[in-house]
Design a protein around this motif. Structure first.
Motif, PDB file in Angstrom:
ATOM      1  N   ASN A  64      19.300  63.222  30.097  1.00 51.52           N
ATOM      2  CA  ASN A  64      17.852  63.083  30.195  1.00 51.52           C
ATOM      3  C   ASN A  64      17.226  63.542  28.880  1.00 51.52           C
ATOM      4  N   GLU A  65      17.273  62.654  27.868  1.00 49.09           N
ATOM      5  CA  GLU A  65      16.772  63.042  26.554  1.00 49.09           C
ATOM      6  C   GLU A  65      15.269  63.273  26.551  1.00 49.09           C
ATOM      7  N   GLU A  66      14.536  62.633  27.468  1.00 52.79           N
ATOM      8  CA  GLU A  66      13.092  62.879  27.526  1.00 52.79           C
ATOM      9  C   GLU A  66      12.806  64.324  27.930  1.00 52.79           C
ATOM     10  N   ALA A  67      13.570  64.857  28.872  1.00 56.65           N
ATOM     11  CA  ALA A  67      13.405  66.265  29.275  1.00 56.65           C
ATOM     12  C   ALA A  67      13.755  67.183  28.113  1.00 56.65           C
ATOM     13  N   ALA A  68      14.790  66.837  27.351  1.00 57.68           N
ATOM     14  CA  ALA A  68      15.176  67.650  26.193  1.00 57.68           C
ATOM     15  C   ALA A  68      14.080  67.636  25.138  1.00 57.68           C
ATOM     16  N   ILE A  69      13.453  66.490  24.921  1.00 59.90           N
ATOM     17  CA  ILE A  69      12.370  66.399  23.942  1.00 59.90           C
ATOM     18  C   ILE A  69      11.171  67.211  24.402  1.00 59.90           C
ATOM     19  N   ARG A  70      10.852  67.173  25.692  1.00 60.30           N
ATOM     20  CA  ARG A  70       9.749  68.001  26.208  1.00 60.30           C
ATOM     21  C   ARG A  70      10.037  69.485  25.975  1.00 60.30           C
ATOM     22  N   TYR A 137      17.336  54.085  16.313  1.00 65.68           N
ATOM     23  CA  TYR A 137      16.505  55.261  16.031  1.00 65.68           C
ATOM     24  C   TYR A 137      15.045  55.038  16.415  1.00 65.68           C
ATOM     25  N   ARG A 138      14.590  53.797  16.453  1.00 61.79           N
ATOM     26  CA  ARG A 138      13.193  53.521  16.814  1.00 61.79           C
ATOM     27  C   ARG A 138      12.909  53.954  18.244  1.00 61.79           C
ATOM     28  N   GLU A 139      13.919  53.921  19.104  1.00 65.23           N
ATOM     29  CA  GLU A 139      13.751  54.427  20.468  1.00 65.23           C
ATOM     30  C   GLU A 139      13.520  55.934  20.449  1.00 65.23           C
ATOM     31  N   THR A 140      14.211  56.636  19.558  1.00 68.95           N
ATOM     32  CA  THR A 140      14.018  58.081  19.419  1.00 68.95           C
ATOM     33  C   THR A 140      12.593  58.376  18.951  1.00 68.95           C
ATOM     34  N   VAL A 141      12.093  57.588  18.005  1.00 68.80           N
ATOM     35  CA  VAL A 141      10.715  57.755  17.524  1.00 68.80           C
ATOM     36  C   VAL A 141       9.744  57.584  18.688  1.00 68.80           C
ATOM     37  N   ALA A 147       5.746  63.202  23.197  1.00 71.43           N
ATOM     38  CA  ALA A 147       5.618  64.651  23.337  1.00 71.43           C
ATOM     39  C   ALA A 147       4.928  65.313  22.153  1.00 71.43           C
ATOM     40  N   PHE A 148       4.988  64.692  20.986  1.00 69.23           N
ATOM     41  CA  PHE A 148       4.431  65.288  19.763  1.00 69.23           C
ATOM     42  C   PHE A 148       3.273  64.446  19.233  1.00 69.23           C
ATOM     43  N   TRP A 163      17.658  48.539  10.010  1.00 68.85           N
ATOM     44  CA  TRP A 163      18.606  48.242  11.085  1.00 68.85           C
ATOM     45  C   TRP A 163      20.042  48.496  10.667  1.00 68.85           C
ATOM     46  N   LEU A 164      20.294  48.643   9.343  1.00 66.88           N
ATOM     47  CA  LEU A 164      21.638  48.815   8.821  1.00 66.88           C
ATOM     48  C   LEU A 164      22.068  50.286   8.747  1.00 66.88           C
ATOM     49  N   ASN A 165      21.116  51.188   8.836  1.00 66.97           N
ATOM     50  CA  ASN A 165      21.405  52.601   8.615  1.00 66.97           C
ATOM     51  C   ASN A 165      22.095  53.268   9.790  1.00 66.97           C
ATOM     52  N   PRO A 166      23.128  54.080   9.523  1.00 70.13           N
ATOM     53  CA  PRO A 166      23.803  54.770  10.618  1.00 70.13           C
ATOM     54  C   PRO A 166      23.037  55.990  11.144  1.00 70.13           C
ATOM     55  N   THR A 167      22.117  56.550  10.380  1.00 73.76           N
ATOM     56  CA  THR A 167      21.381  57.735  10.811  1.00 73.76           C
ATOM     57  C   THR A 167      19.984  57.737  10.186  1.00 73.76           C
ATOM     58  N   ALA A 168      19.010  58.167  10.960  1.00 74.20           N
ATOM     59  CA  ALA A 168      17.650  58.357  10.456  1.00 74.20           C
ATOM     60  C   ALA A 168      17.259  59.804  10.735  1.00 74.20           C
ATOM     61  N   ILE A 169      16.441  60.387   9.860  1.00 71.91           N
ATOM     62  CA  ILE A 169      15.907  61.730  10.081  1.00 71.91           C
ATOM     63  C   ILE A 169      14.431  61.562  10.424  1.00 71.91           C
ATOM     64  N   ILE A 170      14.049  62.136  11.560  1.00 69.69           N
ATOM     65  CA  ILE A 170      12.697  61.983  12.086  1.00 69.69           C
ATOM     66  C   ILE A 170      12.091  63.367  12.253  1.00 69.69           C
ATOM     67  N   THR A 171      10.825  63.511  11.856  1.00 70.96           N
ATOM     68  CA  THR A 171      10.134  64.783  12.092  1.00 70.96           C
ATOM     69  C   THR A 171       9.007  64.550  13.086  1.00 70.96           C
ATOM     70  N   ALA A 172       8.710  65.597  13.844  1.00 68.91           N
ATOM     71  CA  ALA A 172       7.624  65.549  14.814  1.00 68.91           C
ATOM     72  C   ALA A 172       6.871  66.862  14.732  1.00 68.91           C
ATOM     73  N   THR A 173       5.550  66.779  14.795  1.00 74.63           N
ATOM     74  CA  THR A 173       4.717  67.974  14.716  1.00 74.63           C
ATOM     75  C   THR A 173       3.652  67.977  15.804  1.00 74.63           C
ATOM     76  N   GLY A 174       3.288  69.175  16.227  1.00 71.70           N
ATOM     77  CA  GLY A 174       2.188  69.383  17.154  1.00 71.70           C
ATOM     78  C   GLY A 174       2.409  68.863  18.557  1.00 71.70           C
ATOM     79  N   ALA A 175       1.852  69.559  19.507  1.00 71.92           N
ATOM     80  CA  ALA A 175       1.924  69.134  20.901  1.00 71.92           C
ATOM     81  C   ALA A 175       1.009  67.950  21.112  1.00 71.92           C
ATOM     82  N   ASP A 176       1.414  67.047  21.965  1.00 72.89           N
ATOM     83  CA  ASP A 176       0.575  65.883  22.269  1.00 72.89           C
ATOM     84  C   ASP A 176      -0.391  66.218  23.379  1.00 72.89           C
TER      85      ASP A 176
END
Length: 176
Positions: A64-70, A137-141, A147-148, A163-176
């Motif tokens: 449940n990645e949504e719970a982990a993100i919360r 990774y767009r699903e992760t965004v 949540a952010f 679409w070719l990249n094996p890994t993306a680094i994403i940052t998130a700030t502030g509560a939504d």
């Protein structure tokens, strides 16, 4: 660095073996680091505890990645930062990732070049969907954006062909 907590989902024996190996290879003294096993969907920390929270190649292993993100959002201070790496484990990115693992040997998950190629052109290799999922990774965004307040892709090795990249680094700030 005043206080460092290293929390990990318990999935390797001995616990934190990979993390400690990374500290060792980096010649960083980890004696001041507290290693804490935890459930990412129910963290034992108070709300707004951390200035920065990192989830590096973790979310795809949590049912449940949504719970982990919360939970990440809850324990990150309102002016803090969450940093997430999101693997892309379908198609060509899977081929790149598995080729590295195949050559490295330590994390090899395929037994032959033929199996590696079959994994790259087929569906993500998922033996137990509750254990590991491959996604873009767009699903992760999108998940982080729920949540952010602000979510940005900070690193993508080849932005013109994301679409070719094996890994993306994403940052998130502030509560939504």
């Amino acid at each position: 660095m005043d206080d460092v907590q290293f929390t990990d989902i318990p999935r390797e024996t001995p616990p934190f073996a990979t993390a400690k190996k990374l500290f060792e290879h980096s010649n960083i003294d980890d004696s001041a680091v507290e290693f804490v096993p935890a459930d990412a969907t129910n963290l034992q920390y108070k709300s707004e505890t951390f200035d920065a929270v990192f989830a590096l190649d973790v979310l795809e292993h949590i049912p449940n990645e949504e719970a982990a993100i919360r939970e990440m959002q809850r324990v990150t201070k309102s002016d803090g930062l969450a940093v997430v790496s999101a693997p892309i484990e379908v198609g060509i990115p899977e081929l790149i990732r598995e080729m590295y693992r195949f050559l490295d040997g330590d994390r090899r998950q395929t037994g032959s070049i033929m199996e590696l190629l079959q994994n790259a052109v087929g569906s993500p290799r998922v033996s137990d969907p509750g254990e590991h999922r491959g996604y873009d990774y767009r699903e992760t965004v999108q998940l982080l954006s729920r949540a952010f307040r602000e979510t940005l892709v900070r690193y993508c090795p080849l932005p013109a062909v994301k679409w070719l990249n094996p890994t993306a680094i994403i940052t998130a700030t502030g509560a939504d």
